[in-house]
Design an enzyme around this catalytic site. Sequence first.
Site: not given
Length: 583
Positions: A195, A313-314, A359, A470-471
């Site tokens: 991603g 990103i997580d 997630r 998603y921003m």
Amino acid sequence: MDSVLAPSSTSSFSSPLNNNNNHHHHNKNFYKSNINNSKNISRFSVPSNSGICNLRKFSTVSFGYGYRYGCGCRLRRSSGCSKIHDSTRGAMASSASPENSKPKVVTGPGGYVLQDVPHLSDYIADLPTYPNPLQDNPAYSVVKQYFVHVDDSVPQKVVVHKDSPRGIHFRRAGPRQKVYFDSDEVHACIVTCGGLCPGLNTVIRELVCGLHHMYGVKKVLGIDGGYRGFYAKNTVQLNPKVVNDIHKRGGTILGTSRGGHDTSKIVDSIQDRGINQVYIIGGDGTQRGASVIFEEIRRRGLKVSVAGIPKTIDNDIPVIDKSFGFDTAVEEAQRAINAAHVESESIENGIGLVKLMGRYSGFIAMYATLASRDVDCCLIPESPFYLEGPGGLFEYIERRLKENGHMVIVIAEGAGQELLSESMQSMTKEDASGNKLLQDVGLWISQRIKDYFSKQRKMPINLKYIDPTYMIRAIPSNASDNVYCTLLAQSVVHGAMAGYTGFTSGLVNGRQTYIPFYRIIEKQNKVVITDRMWARLLSSTNQPSFLSAKDVIEDKVDGEESNQLLDNGNCSEESLVCKEITN
């Protein structure tokens, strides 16, 4: 913790960068020229002042490498092999793959453990070395001790007790005095997988500029579209002019994808194109793929350095302090939370609900909540919650509305999935990367809240649902992440040029390090709800923990066991649970 992989007679650390006197016995003229140039490089070779014991005194070194080559022999570093060559693809396809390389571990006094990274010289004998071009680089002419000392390492844990062992260390990142690639012969490639994440373009830019400006590397290839781009798509020639301003844009100029990992095809492509440095940017799944690529390259005996740059990103990659892009994502999430707060406080019984990425790990939701201070409740995957009954979410919402007239809820996308009982069947589906396809918990919980207050409590509410998923990942990185991306990219370039392979570059306790792949992919980093950071969040939001007394006791026991395993019996600085250290 002496390894059983190395002979017990081993008494010194034989690093490929450590033993200059005998490593170049096959090339005396080259070694002599290096000695003659000692005047130029002496300022780079000052011994480390970090107080770390010299690795040459350590008791055991475990390389654990047994590599098969086309000649059918097994190369040992002590004996060497005069028949190293690339095996034919047919032979490769028909021969059974040997077991993966064992961890490379150095142990020393005081419980010192160095989890080292592989090196090209571990499986290829008599590799030539070259003076590092940085010693003649005018940009570094004023730098003292620029080259990293061979014995420098970084501890994984910095909070220890006076009698505790020194614990696990990683090799410190940075430029070495000698490199294992001639700059004119380097053909590097860069690939981005998985991603999107803020900072991808910055990393690409700094890899290209670092190779070009620091080491004079002119041939850098961009692989289009993730792993499958090695064999199914065109490539892009990269140079400083091409990447000059890409850091101002979100996304990745190389494109990305999930899946498409065909190890044989990828390594065939690397071999056919003459690539000898592979830079792979991606999350834990991508790094797992990079590890497999490294093992296949090792099996073929190729002089190819495989280096990873962790991206998620997580922030769920273990060992490292944080992943690049995380700060930017938390900062961007503030805009959504601020909007939810404005909406909720502007109307009677207003509820602003924001769903953020996460997630399996709730770091974005947790840090965005702490940064905002407008959030009344934060729900993450690691902290179970229930809706109805005493102490449940609905009761808390009702109380906050009566007290303040409005509230803001932040929920991570992976939270409450176990409550979506009617959707459990769909949770067995996976995407191309092997991640479970989750239901939209934001829409689901929004409807449950509306139903509860309209049908059971007869209480009018106004709920606004905001989904900036998603921003927050499709924007350019902020100043802090740009600096971090630069450090990561330059560090990984230094490591590859120094001959290291099968490693990931990451920040550990504020220092750039080289971490072996197996430590990065062994598990996912998650919020520990018995740590002080989660306690800080609970005190900030004043939300209930949604845990019974029994749950708290069980979680604390689990936390004790986890900390004991990770810290060698030492308590983490952030842990609320401390276990007495026993010898």
